[in-house]
Design a protein around this motif. Structure first.
Motif, mmCIF file in Angstrom:
data_model
loop_
_atom_site.group_PDB
_atom_site.id
_atom_site.type_symbol
_atom_site.label_atom_id
_atom_site.label_comp_id
_atom_site.label_asym_id
_atom_site.label_seq_id
_atom_site.Cartn_x
_atom_site.Cartn_y
_atom_site.Cartn_z
ATOM 1 N N LEU A 45 0.827 -1.200 0.000
ATOM 2 C CA LEU A 45 0.000 0.000 0.000
ATOM 3 C C LEU A 45 0.863 1.252 0.000
ATOM 4 C CD1 LEU A 45 -2.914 0.987 0.063
ATOM 5 C CD2 LEU A 45 -2.843 0.892 2.560
ATOM 6 N N CYS A 46 1.906 1.266 0.820
ATOM 7 C CA CYS A 46 2.815 2.416 0.850
ATOM 8 C C CYS A 46 3.585 2.536 -0.460
ATOM 9 C CB CYS A 46 3.779 2.295 2.025
ATOM 10 S SG CYS A 46 3.041 2.640 3.621
ATOM 11 N N GLY A 47 3.960 1.385 -1.042
ATOM 12 C CA GLY A 47 4.633 1.425 -2.332
ATOM 13 C C GLY A 47 3.747 2.016 -3.415
ATOM 14 N N ALA A 48 2.471 1.651 -3.408
ATOM 15 C CA ALA A 48 1.535 2.193 -4.390
ATOM 16 C C ALA A 48 1.343 3.692 -4.195
ATOM 17 C CB ALA A 48 0.198 1.466 -4.282
ATOM 18 N N PHE A 49 1.157 4.112 -2.934
ATOM 19 C CA PHE A 49 0.940 5.537 -2.656
ATOM 20 C C PHE A 49 2.167 6.363 -3.032
ATOM 21 C CE2 PHE A 49 1.674 9.015 0.388
ATOM 22 C CZ PHE A 49 0.632 9.854 0.028
ATOM 23 N N LEU A 104 -1.597 6.140 7.296
ATOM 24 C CA LEU A 104 -0.693 7.093 6.661
ATOM 25 C C LEU A 104 -1.094 7.355 5.210
ATOM 26 C CD1 LEU A 104 2.822 5.970 7.978
ATOM 27 C CD2 LEU A 104 1.552 8.034 8.610
ATOM 28 N N THR A 105 -1.381 6.295 4.468
ATOM 29 C CA THR A 105 -1.711 6.490 3.055
ATOM 30 C C THR A 105 -3.080 7.134 2.868
ATOM 31 O OG1 THR A 105 -2.525 4.191 2.957
ATOM 32 C CG2 THR A 105 -0.242 4.594 2.279
ATOM 33 N N SER A 219 -3.736 4.555 -10.957
ATOM 34 C CA SER A 219 -4.283 5.575 -10.062
ATOM 35 C C SER A 219 -4.052 5.092 -8.645
ATOM 36 C CB SER A 219 -5.783 5.798 -10.313
ATOM 37 O OG SER A 219 -6.517 4.627 -9.989
ATOM 38 N N PHE A 220 -4.426 5.942 -7.674
ATOM 39 C CA PHE A 220 -4.362 5.514 -6.285
ATOM 40 C C PHE A 220 -5.684 5.835 -5.610
ATOM 41 C CE2 PHE A 220 -3.712 6.088 -1.749
ATOM 42 C CZ PHE A 220 -3.033 4.926 -1.427
ATOM 43 N N SER A 221 -6.147 4.875 -4.820
ATOM 44 C CA SER A 221 -7.342 5.080 -4.012
ATOM 45 C C SER A 221 -7.090 4.487 -2.632
ATOM 46 C CB SER A 221 -8.566 4.418 -4.658
ATOM 47 O OG SER A 221 -8.341 3.022 -4.846
ATOM 48 N N GLU A 222 -7.844 4.914 -1.666
ATOM 49 C CA GLU A 222 -7.643 4.457 -0.297
ATOM 50 C C GLU A 222 -7.824 2.949 -0.190
ATOM 51 O OE1 GLU A 222 -10.233 6.698 2.209
ATOM 52 O OE2 GLU A 222 -9.508 8.641 1.489
ATOM 53 N N ASN A 223 -6.863 2.304 0.465
ATOM 54 C CA ASN A 223 -6.885 0.846 0.674
ATOM 55 C C ASN A 223 -7.003 0.094 -0.654
ATOM 56 O OD1 ASN A 223 -6.811 -1.496 2.257
ATOM 57 N ND2 ASN A 223 -9.024 -1.598 2.418
ATOM 58 N N MET A 228 -4.284 -7.704 -0.867
ATOM 59 C CA MET A 228 -3.323 -8.380 -1.738
ATOM 60 C C MET A 228 -2.074 -8.825 -0.967
ATOM 61 S SD MET A 228 -3.369 -6.346 -5.375
ATOM 62 C CE MET A 228 -2.090 -7.430 -6.026
ATOM 63 N N GLY A 229 -1.649 -8.023 0.012
ATOM 64 C CA GLY A 229 -0.488 -8.397 0.797
ATOM 65 C C GLY A 229 -0.721 -9.667 1.585
#
Length: 308
Positions: A45-49, A104-105, A219-223, A228-229
């Motif tokens: 998630l942090c990598g995507a954000f 955080l994201t 794109s990025f969206s919340e969660n 997937m992790g």
């Protein structure tokens, strides 16, 4: 279901499977060294954000991908410090790290990617390889990926070769995961090998998040990782800690996810909840020992306290 629908299902399934495969391959290295990196969800998630934020800010998808790896490595440092050096409970660390990453994201996306910035992202374009891309059914799925997608597959292949049970480093990783105390007595730097495993899994997870955001969703969206992790951890278990088994598991998960959207569209009356449950049913079967093959490393989640 016609050939066009099958082609779309395979293409969607492979697109979902690529970041999942990379994250699972990295996770397998960490687990074979004895560390359960349950924070893979937060790392992705942090990598995507981070990849989307840097890509939007600089206009460079390449810099965005590098930022995704950097964010994953930053989480890896925290995980390695707590789980290896401080010998804290690895499951608690993972759950807490995932909650931290989500907070955080979510906050960062609302502050830094508001006003639709997260939906207008400089991303990687699909590469159309002449002739093979036009092959029926499998062409778009195998030969229609982005540069970053192919890079992810190369990283997976590299991890499979370098950390196989036939190389010296692979043998050392397995030795630390199976019997850390005995490995320490032979002179192996157990904690260093475990830190290496955590950092490799974290870097792979960060790159997987960037692949999801910059090649698949764009794109990025919340969660946006939406479990997937955790599925990456499940794939390692279902694949019995072998790259070939992991590959089969993630392809199954990818196709199952694609079917969630394809079957209702063609009027197939299968409960949607059953399709969502399928990956976890496979995981339960694997954990219960009903799938033959290699078992979990003996020292998985067991802290190393040094020679006794």
């Amino acid at each position: 279901m016609n050939a066009t629908m099958i082609t779309e299902i395979l293409a969607s399934g492979v697109a979902f499977a690529i970041p999942l495969l990379l994250a699972a391959a990295g996770e397998s290295v960490s687990e074979r060294a004895g560390v359960l990196n349950l924070s893979m969800e937060g790392i992705m998630l942090c990598g995507a954000f981070s990849s989307v934020l840097v890509s939007v800010t600089t206009g460079s998808a390449l810099l965005g991908a590098l930022a995704g790896v950097g964010a994953g490595l930053a989480f890896g440092v925290m995980n390695a410090l707590l789980s290896v050096r401080c010998r804290a409970d690895q499951i608690v660390i993972g759950v807490a790290a995932n909650a931290l990453a989500l907070g955080l994201t979510t906050f960062g996306a609302r502050i830094l990617l508001g006003d639709g910035k997260g939906n207008n992202v400089p991303a990687f374009d699909d590469i159309h390889i002449s002739v093979v891309s036009d092959l029926p059914v499998i062409g778009p799925a195998l030969f229609g990926q982005t540069v970053l997608g192919y890079l992810c597959l190369l990283v997976v292949a590299g991890l499979a070769i370098v950390f196989s049970g036939r190389t010296m480093i692979g043998i050392r990783v397995d030795a630390v995961g199976e019997d850390a105390t005995s490995a320490g007595w032979t002179g192996l730097a157990v904690n260093r090998i475990r830190v290496l495993g955590v950092m490799i899994s974290a870097g792979a997870g960060g790159l997987a998040g960037a692949q999801l955001a910059l090649s698949d969703v764009r794109s990025f969206s919340e969660n946006m990782t939406a479990g997937m992790g955790y599925l990456a951890v499940v794939a390692v278990i279902a694949g019995r800690w072998k790259i070939t088994g992991i590959l089969v598991a993630v392809l199954f998960f990818g196709v199952a996810r694609a079917l969630q959207f394809a079957l209702p569209a063609v009027g197939v009356d299968i409960p949607y909840a059953l399709l969502v449950m399928l990956p976890y049913i496979i995981a339960i079967v694997a954990v219960a020992g009903l799938v033959g093959g290699r078992t979990a490393p003996s020292c998985l989640t067991v802290p190393y306290v040094g020679r006794v």
